[in-house]
Design an enzyme around this catalytic site. Structure first.
Site, PDB file in Angstrom:
ATOM      1  N   THR A   3      74.211  42.752  32.372  1.00  0.00           N
ATOM      2  CA  THR A   3      74.427  44.085  32.936  1.00  0.00           C
ATOM      3  C   THR A   3      74.656  44.002  34.451  1.00  0.00           C
ATOM      4  OG1 THR A   3      72.853  44.855  31.273  1.00  0.00           O
ATOM      5  CG2 THR A   3      73.522  46.452  32.913  1.00  0.00           C
ATOM      6  N   ARG A  58      71.520  35.983  34.900  1.00  0.00           N
ATOM      7  CA  ARG A  58      70.072  35.803  35.020  1.00  0.00           C
ATOM      8  C   ARG A  58      69.587  34.785  34.006  1.00  0.00           C
ATOM      9  NH1 ARG A  58      68.023  42.006  36.159  1.00  0.00           N
ATOM     10  NH2 ARG A  58      69.887  42.423  37.382  1.00  0.00           N
ATOM     11  N   SER A  73      66.657  40.575  40.284  1.00  0.00           N
ATOM     12  CA  SER A  73      66.270  41.976  40.393  1.00  0.00           C
ATOM     13  C   SER A  73      64.823  42.243  39.988  1.00  0.00           C
ATOM     14  CB  SER A  73      67.240  42.807  39.563  1.00  0.00           C
ATOM     15  OG  SER A  73      67.161  44.145  39.933  1.00  0.00           O
ATOM     16  N   HIS A  74      64.625  43.028  38.916  1.00  0.00           N
ATOM     17  CA  HIS A  74      63.272  43.414  38.536  1.00  0.00           C
ATOM     18  C   HIS A  74      62.583  42.361  37.671  1.00  0.00           C
ATOM     19  CE1 HIS A  74      65.862  44.477  35.218  1.00  0.00           C
ATOM     20  NE2 HIS A  74      64.802  44.476  34.434  1.00  0.00           N
ATOM     21  N   LYS A  83      73.968  37.798  41.626  1.00  0.00           N
ATOM     22  CA  LYS A  83      74.825  38.974  41.475  1.00  0.00           C
ATOM     23  C   LYS A  83      76.082  38.745  42.311  1.00  0.00           C
ATOM     24  CE  LYS A  83      71.201  42.476  40.783  1.00  0.00           C
ATOM     25  NZ  LYS A  83      70.760  43.840  41.106  1.00  0.00           N
ATOM     26  N   ASP A 133      62.041  47.708  43.469  1.00  0.00           N
ATOM     27  CA  ASP A 133      62.008  46.491  42.660  1.00  0.00           C
ATOM     28  C   ASP A 133      62.312  45.255  43.500  1.00  0.00           C
ATOM     29  OD1 ASP A 133      64.751  46.863  43.051  1.00  0.00           O
ATOM     30  OD2 ASP A 133      65.265  46.063  41.070  1.00  0.00           O
ATOM     31  N   ASP A 143      64.880  43.406  44.246  1.00  0.00           N
ATOM     32  CA  ASP A 143      65.999  43.358  45.192  1.00  0.00           C
ATOM     33  C   ASP A 143      66.254  44.700  45.876  1.00  0.00           C
ATOM     34  OD1 ASP A 143      66.914  44.447  42.788  1.00  0.00           O
ATOM     35  OD2 ASP A 143      68.954  43.735  43.093  1.00  0.00           O
ATOM     36  N   ASP A 185      66.945  47.770  44.876  1.00  0.00           N
ATOM     37  CA  ASP A 185      67.897  48.814  44.465  1.00  0.00           C
ATOM     38  C   ASP A 185      67.266  49.880  43.574  1.00  0.00           C
ATOM     39  OD1 ASP A 185      67.703  47.072  42.345  1.00  0.00           O
ATOM     40  OD2 ASP A 185      69.862  46.760  42.099  1.00  0.00           O
ATOM     41  N   ARG A 186      66.082  49.599  43.001  1.00  0.00           N
ATOM     42  CA  ARG A 186      65.413  50.612  42.168  1.00  0.00           C
ATOM     43  C   ARG A 186      64.318  51.322  42.946  1.00  0.00           C
ATOM     44  NH1 ARG A 186      64.665  48.531  36.068  1.00  0.00           N
ATOM     45  NH2 ARG A 186      66.652  47.446  35.892  1.00  0.00           N
ATOM     46  N   THR A 237      75.890  51.984  30.782  1.00  0.00           N
ATOM     47  CA  THR A 237      74.807  51.444  31.603  1.00  0.00           C
ATOM     48  C   THR A 237      75.319  50.349  32.543  1.00  0.00           C
ATOM     49  OG1 THR A 237      73.151  51.947  29.939  1.00  0.00           O
ATOM     50  CG2 THR A 237      72.640  50.139  31.441  1.00  0.00           C
ATOM     51  N   GLU A 277      70.890  56.279  37.271  1.00  0.00           N
ATOM     52  CA  GLU A 277      70.553  55.779  35.943  1.00  0.00           C
ATOM     53  C   GLU A 277      69.084  56.064  35.664  1.00  0.00           C
ATOM     54  OE1 GLU A 277      72.748  52.096  34.577  1.00  0.00           O
ATOM     55  OE2 GLU A 277      72.126  51.512  36.589  1.00  0.00           O
ATOM     56  N   GLU A 278      68.772  56.164  34.367  1.00  0.00           N
ATOM     57  CA  GLU A 278      67.386  56.426  33.974  1.00  0.00           C
ATOM     58  C   GLU A 278      66.452  55.283  34.343  1.00  0.00           C
ATOM     59  OE1 GLU A 278      66.346  54.108  31.590  1.00  0.00           O
ATOM     60  OE2 GLU A 278      68.422  53.396  31.584  1.00  0.00           O
ATOM     61  N   SER A 279      67.013  54.106  34.625  1.00  0.00           N
ATOM     62  CA  SER A 279      66.211  52.904  34.872  1.00  0.00           C
ATOM     63  C   SER A 279      65.774  52.822  36.334  1.00  0.00           C
ATOM     64  CB  SER A 279      67.022  51.674  34.483  1.00  0.00           C
ATOM     65  OG  SER A 279      68.281  51.713  35.136  1.00  0.00           O
ATOM     66  N   LYS A 325      72.960  50.970  43.651  1.00  0.00           N
ATOM     67  CA  LYS A 325      71.845  51.893  43.710  1.00  0.00           C
ATOM     68  C   LYS A 325      70.968  51.479  44.890  1.00  0.00           C
ATOM     69  CE  LYS A 325      69.455  49.507  39.886  1.00  0.00           C
ATOM     70  NZ  LYS A 325      70.424  48.722  39.109  1.00  0.00           N
ATOM     71  N   ARG A 374      65.782  48.730  23.746  1.00  0.00           N
ATOM     72  CA  ARG A 374      65.472  49.948  24.502  1.00  0.00           C
ATOM     73  C   ARG A 374      65.800  51.166  23.644  1.00  0.00           C
ATOM     74  NH1 ARG A 374      64.501  47.521  29.204  1.00  0.00           N
ATOM     75  NH2 ARG A 374      66.063  46.268  30.304  1.00  0.00           N
TER      76      ARG A 374
HETATM   77  C1  VG1 Z   1      68.912  47.383  33.170  1.00  0.00           C
HETATM   78  C2  VG1 Z   1      68.990  48.902  33.260  1.00  0.00           C
HETATM   79  C3  VG1 Z   1      70.318  49.325  33.851  1.00  0.00           C
HETATM   80  C4  VG1 Z   1      70.508  48.643  35.218  1.00  0.00           C
HETATM   81  C5  VG1 Z   1      70.370  47.140  35.068  1.00  0.00           C
HETATM   82  C6  VG1 Z   1      70.434  46.414  36.391  1.00  0.00           C
HETATM   83  O1  VG1 Z   1      69.911  46.902  32.305  1.00  0.00           O
HETATM   84  O2  VG1 Z   1      68.788  49.483  32.003  1.00  0.00           O
HETATM   85  O3  VG1 Z   1      70.357  50.718  33.953  1.00  0.00           O
HETATM   86  O4  VG1 Z   1      71.773  48.947  35.743  1.00  0.00           O
HETATM   87  O5  VG1 Z   1      69.111  46.820  34.463  1.00  0.00           O
HETATM   88  O6  VG1 Z   1      69.421  46.845  37.272  1.00  0.00           O
HETATM   89  P1  VG1 Z   1      69.627  46.510  30.762  1.00  0.00           P
HETATM   90  O7  VG1 Z   1      70.928  45.974  30.256  1.00  0.00           O
HETATM   91  O8  VG1 Z   1      68.518  45.517  30.795  1.00  0.00           O
HETATM   92  O9  VG1 Z   1      69.194  47.771  30.103  1.00  0.00           O
HETATM   93  V1  VG1 Z   1      68.735  45.718  38.332  1.00  0.00           V
HETATM   94  O10 VG1 Z   1      67.769  46.581  39.432  1.00  0.00           O
HETATM   95  O11 VG1 Z   1      67.910  44.753  37.309  1.00  0.00           O
HETATM   96  O12 VG1 Z   1      70.029  45.004  39.008  1.00  0.00           O
HETATM   97 CO    CO Z   2      67.247  45.633  41.061  1.00  0.00          CO
END
Ligand code: VG1
Ligand code: CO
Length: 545
Positions: free
Chosen positions: A20, A24, A115-116, A128, A279, A281, A283-284, A346, A365-367, A378, A498
């Site tokens: 996404t 990773r 990221s997270h 990324k 998070d 990096d 962005d969240r 997404t 996004e909801e995340s 983000k 999910r």
């Molecule tokens: C998750 C989230 C998605 C977000 C992505 C990257 O992806 O659901 O909304 O854009 O992480 O965020 P997935 O495919 O695991 O649902 V980050 O802050 O990890 O770059």
């Molecule tokens: Co992130």
């Protein structure tokens, strides 16, 4: 002595498929000889006009960050890149990287982050790739990178020791200039252009207590500059504000499960008026008020409804967008504001074209991701400042603001259930079961309602007309209720399932239920349909948002 080195490997890596957001893998995988190098070589081979160009390079400070920066500098020098801009100690948040790419007219950004996902030797590492608009590489490019990596057996680098980069300055390697800058400064300047920090600072000095959890990740230095130096807050308002290679064993995912220390302070102990976390990096964002968790989908709606309070958006907003599983709370706001609202798959990369063509100003996004046209990612701290500015302008608490919002627009009860790192065959079985049931569900009764539509979401980009299929299974019910099921594209162990549940309550309806109760019908009906708890052998999801 010839410092150009050409390395050949025996067998290609066949698993370098970006998900996404970026590639990773476990830290151990990334430490395998030549693994990172081959991916970077695959990236550089797909980029036109690389010679003489400018690149931005940095990361979230996780284990392996500095070594990766050194290697990438050497590879870029061998590819005749003109200039690489790196940051002091290699610390650079994703939104700050996006800003730098735009400010410095860079061709490419390489952000070292998973990221997270957790970090450290036993955690994850990631890369990324961002393009010249500052946003994540579109699918077309990531597919090309993956394709190249699958048969790539060689890469080149320029063998030259890379000096320390703990101070600003510059050095040259071959003909390439490496510029070391302060990664915080330009970002803070951007925030000062968008927000009225004086107004926020004054509000915070008057009996309003705030706590921010940087989760030992990248945002620490940014909040120190913004909150302590600019807004005049005390050190006590920061938690975990020094970036650590293993994030101090925290899982830097700002939700109620992994940021529970912060959540306890706000929701149980009620010790602060406002709490926020970002998070790995940066962005969240998670927004909390005293005894009030703000669902990220609601956060997007509140932000959209209040742009007139923020100096940077006084000119108006052109439109909004949300990812498909994000609740339709923002749609209700867009309708009232009479602006378009787009629904994308997404992943932030799908907002890029809409932002570039000014079809939208705000998206989310909801995340736990919200952002705007100020960058192409983000932006966690932007969202935190946005919230603080709304509260300062309205002199309101978080809970009052939410209640007022729902009373005006209605409440989209919403919850996401994550079943993390379950066996892939089980996850695939559940997904395939639902996919095969979709045609039969249409027009049938389900969960005390009628199924209006049931499909696998696909999207045509309104700008470049690219079609993206297989973006999540949807059961769309009467009265603006939905159930969505996806498999995560960011996990590194097994598969993560999910489930997303949504139900609208109109302004004159019930607005103060616990979402898990409001959504109970939908949650139970889906479990009965797919046997999720039996198949996963889990009584409850790993994370409930
Ligand atoms: C998750 C989230 C998605 C977000 C992505 C990257 O992806 O659901 O909304 O854009 O992480 O965020 P997935 O495919 O695991 O649902 V980050 O802050 O990890 O770059
Ligand atoms: Co992130």
């Amino acid at each position: 002595m010839d410092r150009f080195k050409y390395i050949t490997i025996e067998k290609p890596f066949t698993d370098q498929k970006p998900g996404t957001s970026g590639l990773r893998k476990s830290t151990l995988k990334f430490q395998e000889a030549h693994y990172l190098e081959i991916f970077v070589e695959s990236v550089l081979r797909q980029i036109d006009n690389l010679e003489g160009s400018t690149l931005i390079l940095g990361g979230d400070g996780r284990y392996g960050n500095k070594k990766a920066i050194q290697k990438i500098i050497q590879i870029c020098a061998a590819h005749n890149v003109g200039r690489i801009i790196i940051t002091k100690d290699g610390i650079l948040s994703t939104p700050a990287a996006s800003n730098l790419i735009r400010q410095r007219n860079a061709l490419l950004g390489i952000i070292l982050s998973a990221s997270h996902n957790p970090g450290g030797v036993e955690g994850d590492f990631g890369i990324k790739i961002n393009v010249s608009n500052g946003g994540p590489a579109p699918e077309k490019l990531t597919n090309q990178i993956y394709k190249c990596s699958q048969s790539l057996l060689e890469y080149k680098y320029f063998d030259y020791p890379i000096p320390e980069f703990n101070n600003q300055g510059s050095f040259k390697i071959k003909d390439m200039i490496v510029e070391i800058i302060d990664g915080v400064k330009d970002y803070v300047t951007l925030m000062e252009r968008i927000f009225d920090l004086d107004q926020i600072g004054d509000y915070l000095k008057n009996d309003f207590s705030l706590v921010f959890d940087a989760m030992n990740a990248v945002t620490g230095p940014y909040v120190r500059e913004l909150f302590i130096n600019k807004l005049g807050l005390s050190e006590n308002s920061l938690m975990n504000s020094i970036p650590l290679p293993d994030f101090g064993n925290l899982h830097p995912d700002p939700n109620l499960t992994y940021a529970h220390e912060l959540a306890d302070l706000l929701l149980d102990k009620r010790s602060f008026d406002f709490g926020a976390a970002c998070d790995g990096d940066g962005d969240r964002n998670m927004i909390l008020g005293k005894n009030c968790f703000v669902n990220p989908s609601d956060s997007l709606a509140v932000i959209t409804a209040n742009t007139n309070l923020i100096p940077g958006y006084r000119g108006g907003i052109s439109g909004v967008a949300r990812s498909m599983p994000t609740s339709m709370a923002v749609d209700c706001v867009a309708k009232k504001l009479n602006i378009p609202c787009y629904e994308t798959p997404t992943g932030w990369k799908f907002f890029g074209n809409l932002l570039d063509t000014d079809k939208i100003t705000i998206c989310g996004e909801e995340s736990f991701g919200t952002g705007s046209n100020h960058v192409r990612e983000k932006d966690g701290l932007w969202a935190v400042l946005f919230w603080l500015q709304i509260l300062a302008a309205k002199k309101s608490s978080v809970i009052d603001l939410m209640n007022q919002h729902w009373a005006k627009f209605g409440r989209n009860y919403y919850s996401r259930h994550d079943y993390e790192a379950i066996p892939s065959d089980i996850a695939n079985q559940i997904f395939e079961n639902l996919e095969s049931l979709l045609p039969k569900l249409k027009n049938q009764r389900f969960s005390n309602s009628v199924v209006l539509d049931a499909d696998n979401f696909s999207y045509e980009d309104p700008v470049d007309k690219t079609i993206s299929t297989n973006q999540g299974l949807r059961i769309i019910l009467e009265n603006n209720s939905r159930i969505i099921l996806r498999l995560s594209g960011t996990g590194t162990k097994g598969s993560t399932l999910r489930l997303y549940f949504e139900k609208l309550s109109l302004p004159n309806g019930e607005l103060n239920l616990n979402p898990q109760i409001a959504l109970k019908d939908l949650i139970t009906s889906l479990d009965e349909l797919l046997n999720i708890s039996t198949l996963t052998k889990m009584e409850r999801p790993t994370v409930i948002t």
